[in-house]
Design a protein around this motif. Structure first.
Motif, mmCIF file in Angstrom:
data_model
loop_
_atom_site.group_PDB
_atom_site.id
_atom_site.type_symbol
_atom_site.label_atom_id
_atom_site.label_comp_id
_atom_site.label_asym_id
_atom_site.label_seq_id
_atom_site.Cartn_x
_atom_site.Cartn_y
_atom_site.Cartn_z
ATOM 1 N N LEU A 102 -18.919 24.349 25.114
ATOM 2 C CA LEU A 102 -19.147 25.758 25.459
ATOM 3 C C LEU A 102 -20.306 26.328 24.647
ATOM 4 O O LEU A 102 -21.135 27.097 25.173
ATOM 5 C CB LEU A 102 -17.873 26.560 25.211
ATOM 6 N N ALA A 103 -20.358 25.974 23.365
ATOM 7 C CA ALA A 103 -21.450 26.475 22.527
ATOM 8 C C ALA A 103 -22.789 25.938 23.008
ATOM 9 O O ALA A 103 -23.815 26.659 23.003
ATOM 10 C CB ALA A 103 -21.208 26.079 21.073
ATOM 11 N N GLU A 104 -22.837 24.694 23.443
ATOM 12 C CA GLU A 104 -24.079 24.120 23.958
ATOM 13 C C GLU A 104 -24.493 24.801 25.258
ATOM 14 O O GLU A 104 -25.691 25.048 25.495
ATOM 15 C CB GLU A 104 -23.888 22.611 24.166
ATOM 16 N N GLN A 105 -23.506 25.100 26.090
ATOM 17 C CA GLN A 105 -23.820 25.816 27.322
ATOM 18 C C GLN A 105 -24.358 27.214 27.006
ATOM 19 O O GLN A 105 -25.325 27.681 27.632
ATOM 20 C CB GLN A 105 -22.564 25.919 28.199
ATOM 21 N N ALA A 106 -23.718 27.865 26.034
ATOM 22 C CA ALA A 106 -24.183 29.200 25.639
ATOM 23 C C ALA A 106 -25.590 29.121 25.060
ATOM 24 O O ALA A 106 -26.434 30.023 25.285
ATOM 25 C CB ALA A 106 -23.213 29.800 24.620
ATOM 26 N N PHE A 107 -25.865 28.051 24.328
ATOM 27 C CA PHE A 107 -27.203 27.869 23.761
ATOM 28 C C PHE A 107 -28.241 27.699 24.865
ATOM 29 O O PHE A 107 -29.329 28.299 24.821
ATOM 30 C CB PHE A 107 -27.203 26.657 22.833
ATOM 31 N N GLU A 108 -27.948 26.885 25.858
ATOM 32 C CA GLU A 108 -28.877 26.683 26.966
ATOM 33 C C GLU A 108 -29.090 27.976 27.735
ATOM 34 O O GLU A 108 -30.211 28.309 28.140
ATOM 35 C CB GLU A 108 -28.351 25.588 27.898
ATOM 36 N N THR A 109 -28.021 28.705 27.953
ATOM 37 C CA THR A 109 -28.138 29.985 28.662
ATOM 38 C C THR A 109 -28.997 30.960 27.873
ATOM 39 O O THR A 109 -29.852 31.676 28.420
ATOM 40 C CB THR A 109 -26.746 30.587 28.902
ATOM 41 N N SER A 132 -36.435 39.770 21.355
ATOM 42 C CA SER A 132 -35.705 39.694 20.079
ATOM 43 C C SER A 132 -34.218 39.476 20.305
ATOM 44 O O SER A 132 -33.576 38.685 19.620
ATOM 45 C CB SER A 132 -35.930 40.980 19.284
ATOM 46 N N GLU A 133 -33.650 40.175 21.280
ATOM 47 C CA GLU A 133 -32.230 40.019 21.600
ATOM 48 C C GLU A 133 -31.948 38.595 22.092
ATOM 49 O O GLU A 133 -30.943 37.981 21.726
ATOM 50 C CB GLU A 133 -31.815 41.041 22.656
ATOM 51 N N ALA A 134 -32.831 38.081 22.924
ATOM 52 C CA ALA A 134 -32.643 36.728 23.443
ATOM 53 C C ALA A 134 -32.752 35.711 22.315
ATOM 54 O O ALA A 134 -32.016 34.719 22.266
ATOM 55 C CB ALA A 134 -33.664 36.435 24.528
ATOM 56 N N SER A 135 -33.664 35.969 21.395
ATOM 57 C CA SER A 135 -33.818 35.053 20.258
ATOM 58 C C SER A 135 -32.584 35.063 19.379
ATOM 59 O O SER A 135 -32.141 34.018 18.885
ATOM 60 C CB SER A 135 -35.054 35.454 19.450
ATOM 61 N N MET A 136 -32.011 36.243 19.174
ATOM 62 C CA MET A 136 -30.781 36.346 18.382
ATOM 63 C C MET A 136 -29.621 35.615 19.071
ATOM 64 O O MET A 136 -28.801 34.964 18.416
ATOM 65 C CB MET A 136 -30.412 37.813 18.161
ATOM 66 N N ALA A 137 -29.568 35.716 20.408
ATOM 67 C CA ALA A 137 -28.517 35.013 21.150
ATOM 68 C C ALA A 137 -28.679 33.510 21.000
ATOM 69 O O ALA A 137 -27.687 32.768 20.871
ATOM 70 C CB ALA A 137 -28.556 35.411 22.622
ATOM 71 N N VAL A 138 -29.933 33.048 21.038
ATOM 72 C CA VAL A 138 -30.185 31.616 20.858
ATOM 73 C C VAL A 138 -29.741 31.168 19.465
ATOM 74 O O VAL A 138 -29.096 30.126 19.294
ATOM 75 C CB VAL A 138 -31.681 31.294 21.075
ATOM 76 N N HIS A 139 -30.084 31.985 18.466
ATOM 77 C CA HIS A 139 -29.719 31.650 17.084
ATOM 78 C C HIS A 139 -28.198 31.639 16.917
ATOM 79 O O HIS A 139 -27.634 30.751 16.254
ATOM 80 C CB HIS A 139 -30.356 32.669 16.131
ATOM 81 N N GLN A 142 -26.837 28.566 18.551
ATOM 82 C CA GLN A 142 -27.122 27.396 17.732
ATOM 83 C C GLN A 142 -26.168 27.325 16.542
ATOM 84 O O GLN A 142 -25.678 26.256 16.186
ATOM 85 C CB GLN A 142 -28.570 27.475 17.234
ATOM 86 N N THR A 143 -25.886 28.477 15.947
ATOM 87 C CA THR A 143 -24.953 28.525 14.810
ATOM 88 C C THR A 143 -23.555 28.106 15.245
ATOM 89 O O THR A 143 -22.862 27.363 14.522
ATOM 90 C CB THR A 143 -24.917 29.939 14.222
ATOM 91 N N ARG A 149 -19.544 21.548 15.516
ATOM 92 C CA ARG A 149 -19.766 20.140 15.176
ATOM 93 C C ARG A 149 -19.267 19.818 13.761
ATOM 94 O O ARG A 149 -18.704 18.738 13.512
ATOM 95 C CB ARG A 149 -21.246 19.809 15.305
ATOM 96 N N ALA A 150 -19.495 20.747 12.837
ATOM 97 C CA ALA A 150 -18.995 20.542 11.471
ATOM 98 C C ALA A 150 -17.458 20.504 11.456
ATOM 99 O O ALA A 150 -16.845 19.693 10.747
ATOM 100 C CB ALA A 150 -19.506 21.657 10.562
ATOM 101 N N LYS A 151 -16.862 21.373 12.260
ATOM 102 C CA LYS A 151 -15.402 21.390 12.366
ATOM 103 C C LYS A 151 -14.886 20.069 12.940
ATOM 104 O O LYS A 151 -13.875 19.526 12.479
ATOM 105 C CB LYS A 151 -14.985 22.559 13.258
ATOM 106 N N HIS A 152 -15.614 19.556 13.948
ATOM 107 C CA HIS A 152 -15.225 18.283 14.566
ATOM 108 C C HIS A 152 -15.327 17.136 13.546
ATOM 109 O O HIS A 152 -14.446 16.276 13.466
ATOM 110 C CB HIS A 152 -16.130 18.014 15.773
#
Length: 277
Positions: A102-109, A132-139, A142-143, A149-152
């Motif tokens: 889901l996070a990867e999908q959100a990142f691509e979106t 700027s808003e789109a960049s924050m969403a990407v960041h 990504q976070t 992944r760290a949790k996994h």
């Protein structure tokens, strides 16, 4: 002819008078059976003790078997807990993997929206804000991917392994305890069965002795086998020894008295008297 059938020596407690007329079943002689009665009581107590020992030994076998059953159940519970933990860990990993997807999908979106914002904004200020808003969403996306992944990684390499190791140790300890209990049970069963065999043999021997003593006690009272006239031992004409009296000490097999049949009783050959209890 009636003789003393008690073993050893004993004392005459009662004897009918010389010349007395008796009927069949009348008490002729009573001998002192106090020692036999004491022996009978002692043997009866021994039998009760043997019974108690048998019950305790058999209960010990039951208790030991139950202990092993409990340990076997403990092993099964430990295995079920381990399997349950493994299933839960697998589900947790699947949940985290879904979070990563889901996070990867959100990142691509977010990346597409960022690219679109750079091309469709009508004015510079609006374009800059939307970019700027789109960049924050990407960041942010990504976070979230990195966190998932760290949790996994933590769950797969540390938490799950540690939990499985703990449950594996618990299961192994339960198995070792059960194996130890089974070995002890086998050794104790052999010991207790040998003990039970010895107690049963002693019980049977004591029971046989008690039956003999009970039979001897019955011989302490001698009844007339038929009607007749009593002639005490050594009371006939021509004998030099004194007549057998109350309190006299007699030995086994010693003649106590004769019973002369009455006028209506047939004369019989001399034989040993069988006591009537």
């Amino acid at each position: 002819e009636i003789r003393n059938e008690l073993p050893g020596e004993t004392t005459v407690r009662m004897i009918v008078g010389d010349g007395a007329k008796v009927k069949k079943g009348d008490l002729l002689v009573e001998l002192d059976s106090s020692q036999l009665l004491a022996q009978k009581e002692r043997l009866q107590m021994e039998l009760e003790n043997f019974k108690s020992e048998l019950v305790q030994a058999e209960q010990e076998l039951v208790n030991q078997t139950l202990d092993v059953d409990v340990l076997e159940a403990t092993v099964q519970i430990a295995k079920l807990r381990r399997e349950q933990a493994q299933a839960e860990s697998k589900m947790e990993l699947q949940v985290v993997e879904a979070e990563i997807a889901l996070a990867e999908q959100a990142f691509e979106t977010a990346k597409r929206q960022e690219a679109l914002a750079k091309t469709l904004s009508p004015s510079e200020p609006a374009k800059s804000m939307r970019a700027s808003e789109a960049s924050m969403a990407v960041h942010k996306a990504q976070t979230q991917i990195e966190i998932a992944r760290a949790k996994h990684t933590l769950l797969a390499k540390h938490t799950t392994r540690l939990r499985n190791a703990e449950l594996e140790l618990e299961t192994r300890q339960a198995e070792l305890e059960m194996e130890r209990a089974k070995r002890e049970l086998a050794a104790n069963q052999a010991r207790v069965r040998a003990q039970i065999g010895a107690v049963r043999a002693a019980y049977e021997l004591t029971s046989a002795r008690l039956q003999r003593v009970v039979g001897d006690v019955a011989k302490g009272k001698v009844h007339a086998p038929a009607a007749g006239t009593v002639r005490r031992a050594n009371s006939r004409m021509g004998t030099r020894q004194p007549m057998l009296q109350q309190g006299a000490v007699v030995r086994q097999g010693q003649r106590l008295l004769d019973l002369e049949p009455g006028p209506n009783e047939p004369r019989a050959k001399e034989k040993k008297q069988t006591p009537v209890t």
